[in-house]
Design a protein around this motif. Structure first.
Motif, PDB file in Angstrom:
ATOM      1  N   ARG A   1      -3.359   8.212   1.224  1.00 57.20           N
ATOM      2  CA  ARG A   1      -3.169   7.327   1.748  1.00 57.20           C
ATOM      3  C   ARG A   1      -4.549   6.702   1.883  1.00 57.20           C
ATOM      4  NH1 ARG A   1       1.873   9.623   1.906  1.00 57.20           N
ATOM      5  NH2 ARG A   1       3.100   7.395   2.441  1.00 57.20           N
ATOM      6  N   VAL A   2      -5.273   5.233   1.918  1.00 60.32           N
ATOM      7  CA  VAL A   2      -6.353   5.060   2.177  1.00 60.32           C
ATOM      8  C   VAL A   2      -5.991   4.189   3.841  1.00 60.32           C
ATOM      9  CG1 VAL A   2      -7.388   5.698   0.566  1.00 60.32           C
ATOM     10  CG2 VAL A   2      -6.938   3.032   1.074  1.00 60.32           C
TER      11      VAL A   2
ATOM     12  N   GLU B   1       3.307   6.195  -2.411  1.00 57.50           N
ATOM     13  CA  GLU B   1       3.586   7.163  -2.784  1.00 57.50           C
ATOM     14  C   GLU B   1       4.647   6.675  -4.539  1.00 57.50           C
ATOM     15  OE1 GLU B   1       7.334   5.346  -0.958  1.00 57.50           O
ATOM     16  OE2 GLU B   1       6.813   5.616   0.893  1.00 57.50           O
ATOM     17  N   ARG B   2       4.125   5.953  -5.252  1.00 55.55           N
ATOM     18  CA  ARG B   2       4.283   5.913  -6.592  1.00 55.55           C
ATOM     19  C   ARG B   2       3.946   6.558  -7.508  1.00 55.55           C
ATOM     20  NH1 ARG B   2       9.267   2.324  -7.752  1.00 55.55           N
ATOM     21  NH2 ARG B   2       9.100   3.425  -9.530  1.00 55.55           N
ATOM     22  N   ALA B   3       2.332   6.841  -6.950  1.00 57.69           N
ATOM     23  CA  ALA B   3       1.766   7.781  -7.960  1.00 57.69           C
ATOM     24  C   ALA B   3       1.213   8.575  -6.823  1.00 57.69           C
ATOM     25  CB  ALA B   3       0.147   6.004  -8.046  1.00 57.69           C
TER      26      ALA B   3
ATOM     27  N   ALA C   1       0.808  -1.509  -0.104  1.00 56.32           N
ATOM     28  CA  ALA C   1       0.191  -0.030  -0.137  1.00 56.32           C
ATOM     29  C   ALA C   1       0.576   1.214  -0.060  1.00 56.32           C
ATOM     30  CB  ALA C   1      -1.153  -0.241   1.243  1.00 56.32           C
ATOM     31  N   GLU C   2       2.279   0.930   0.522  1.00 58.14           N
ATOM     32  CA  GLU C   2       2.669   2.690   1.154  1.00 58.14           C
ATOM     33  C   GLU C   2       3.234   2.934  -0.570  1.00 58.14           C
ATOM     34  OE1 GLU C   2       4.334   5.461   2.116  1.00 58.14           O
ATOM     35  OE2 GLU C   2       2.805   3.797   3.903  1.00 58.14           O
TER      36      GLU C   2
END
Length: 255
Positions: free
Chosen positions: A170-171, A163-165, A158-159
């Protein structure tokens, strides 16, 4: 009383056993920059809330997958508990043969989980541990550690997405009401949650096919319960499997 400590990459889990009964357990963040004295203050506060004292401890056993933390934990035990801890690693009697190219490469937490799962079930098993990494460990009908698989944990995956998109927020990791989502947040939750369900189902299915057996599937770790509730491939959730394994290993190493 026995203090068991499992030091993971993200969290450190502690438990107090009196005989075979788990009396207390706590989960705190792992911080390799925290000093011995800082950990002592933190654990002392937890003990006081539970009506315990350091002097109540008879022994300590530790497993860690974070090498820099071992000196800290040993220093904590020696300075504040006045005890030399048992450490899960080479030389410790596990009672479990390890079929790995290099048995020393197997993480201490994976062996601890395997020992506890087999002791409790005495049958072929796949243990899925949802930690910083998601690990799959296979135990034979006779109690041999056969190997397994390691995948990125839910938090890591998820992280990386956040970070990349750059446009994605953050969800919260939670099970959405439907897989075909109608907004960005729910779309991300659907992809993360059901993507991991699919990962677990896929790896477990392939392991069963390779084994040509129907092992029992045990899940543990902080996110085991919500994933298990969304799939029929997990037979049982054991939230304290690692702590139980540490207790069993302690007992097996009493002379």
């Amino acid at each position: 009383m026995l203090l068991v400590i499992d030091v993971g990459n993200s969290n450190t889990v502690l438990g107090i056993y009196q005989g075979q009964d788990l009396k207390q357990n706590w989960r705190v963040g792992t911080d390799k920059y925290r000093t011995v004295d800082e950990y002592a203050m933190l654990i002392n506060d937890l003990f006081q809330l539970a009506g315990l004292r350091f002097d109540d401890l008879d022994d300590v056993i530790v497993s860690t997958v974070v090498p820099p933390m071992l000196n800290t934990v040993e220093g904590l035990c020696q300075r504040y508990f006045h005890l030399s801890p048992y450490v899960v690693g080479p030389g410790m009697k596990t009672g479990m043969p390890i079929q790995y190219d290099n048995p020393r490469e197997v993480g201490a937490d994976r062996i601890v989980n395997a020992v506890a799962a087999y002791e409790k079930n005495k049958c072929p098993l796949i243990v899925v541990d949802f930690g910083t990494a998601t690990t799959f460990d296979v135990i034979s009908p006779t109690g041999t550690y056969m190997g397994g698989a390691i995948a990125p944990g839910i938090g890591i995956s998820a992280e990386a997405l956040f970070e990349r998109a750059s446009k994605l927020p953050r969800v919260e990791f939670t099970r959405p009401t439907q897989i075909i989502a109608k907004n960005t947040v729910n779309s991300m939750q659907a992809g993360i949650f059901f993507g991991y369900v699919g990962l677990v189902e896929g790896i477990v299915s392939r392991m069963k096919a390779e084994l040509k057996q129907t092992p029992k599937i045990i899940a543990t770790g902080g996110l085991a319960a919500p994933i298990a509730a969304a799939t029929s491939c997990i037979d049982q959730v054991e939230p304290f499997l690692t702590l139980e394994g540490l207790r069993i290993l302690y007992e097996r190493n009493q002379d």
